[in-house]
Design an enzyme around this catalytic site. Structure first.
Site, short mmCIF file in Angstrom:
data_model
loop_
_atom_site.label_atom_id
_atom_site.label_comp_id
_atom_site.label_asym_id
_atom_site.label_seq_id
_atom_site.Cartn_x
_atom_site.Cartn_y
_atom_site.Cartn_z
N HIS A 20 -21.44 37.15 42.55
CA HIS A 20 -22.26 37.54 41.40
C HIS A 20 -21.78 36.88 40.11
O HIS A 20 -22.51 36.80 39.14
CB HIS A 20 -22.22 39.06 41.25
CG HIS A 20 -23.48 39.69 40.74
ND1 HIS A 20 -24.73 39.17 40.94
CD2 HIS A 20 -23.66 40.85 40.05
CE1 HIS A 20 -25.63 39.97 40.39
NE2 HIS A 20 -25.01 40.99 39.83
N ASN A 66 -26.19 43.94 33.90
CA ASN A 66 -27.45 44.65 33.69
C ASN A 66 -27.89 44.72 32.22
O ASN A 66 -28.99 45.15 31.94
CB ASN A 66 -27.37 46.06 34.27
CG ASN A 66 -27.17 46.04 35.77
OD1 ASN A 66 -27.17 45.00 36.40
ND2 ASN A 66 -27.01 47.20 36.34
N ASP A 91 -26.59 33.62 39.89
CA ASP A 91 -26.51 33.61 41.36
C ASP A 91 -27.88 33.94 41.94
O ASP A 91 -28.67 34.65 41.32
CB ASP A 91 -25.47 34.64 41.83
CG ASP A 91 -25.80 36.06 41.42
OD1 ASP A 91 -26.09 36.88 42.31
OD2 ASP A 91 -25.78 36.36 40.20
N ASN A 112 -30.86 41.79 38.35
CA ASN A 112 -30.80 42.71 37.21
C ASN A 112 -30.46 42.02 35.90
O ASN A 112 -30.93 42.42 34.84
CB ASN A 112 -29.83 43.85 37.49
CG ASN A 112 -30.36 44.80 38.54
OD1 ASN A 112 -31.58 44.96 38.70
ND2 ASN A 112 -29.47 45.42 39.28
#
Length: 187
Positions: A20, A66, A91, A112
């Site tokens: 991530h 987020n 990613d 997100n």
């Protein structure tokens, strides 16, 4: 002319070397090669990269994935950078491992970080480099996979696609996104 290149990731040692955080990793390699130091400022770690007469603000948001849009909007306003000069490195589960693609706009594809940027900017009309992390996980294990560390087999295979992503960043600021996509998306 100024550009804002945002590498998406999560702050904290528990997220280092995870799939991530490839956006952070790409900017870290670029900064190391250019002998730049990131400075912890409002909403993120920031470095200014001078390349072929262009000023490129590198941003690793400290807002967590987020809430990435908050950092993007702040630095766009702070540096007076228009949205067409924003590039996000992210990613992507939908791309095969180690493949790299640039797009000038697109959906958040369930990511997100992109979802929050889109909400805050009010549209998805910003460029992004999608870095393929593959989808080699069992049903129900997507979060563990995305937040998981690269395997010993995957780590050495990251060097070339990271170099391509850096060339895409440089191309974005010098020859523009269309020519950059024509040059690198086919590789």
């Amino acid at each position: 002319m100024k550009y804002l290149v945002v590498g998406l990731g999560n702050i904290g040692s528990e997220y280092e070397n995870t799939r991530h955080n490839i956006g952070f990793d790409v900017l870290d390699v670029l900064a190391k090669e250019a002998k730049l130091e990131f400075e912890n400022l409002r909403y993120g770690a920031v470095a200014t990269y001078k390349y072929k007469g262009k000023s490129i603000i590198l941003l690793k948001p400290s807002t967590y994935m987020n809430l990435s849009g908050k950092a993007v909007r702040y630095w766009m306003q702070q540096e007076k950078i228009s949205q067409e000069n924003v590039l996000v490195v992210v990613d992507d589960l939908a791309l095969p491992f180690a493949s790299v693609r640039m797009r000038q706009k697109g959906s958040d594809a369930g990511h997100n970080g992109l979802k929050n940027i889109q909400e805050i900017l009010g549209n998805a009309n910003y460029s992004r480099i999608r870095f393929g992390i593959g989808d080699n996980y069992s049903r129900g294990k997507q979060i563990d996979y995305v937040l998981g560390k690269w395997t010993k087999d995957e780590e050495p295979a990251l060097h070339e696609p990271i170099d391509i992503a850096i060339k895409m960043i440089q191309g974005f600021a010098t020859i523009g996104p269309a020519r950059t996509m024509n040059t690198y998306n086919k590789k």
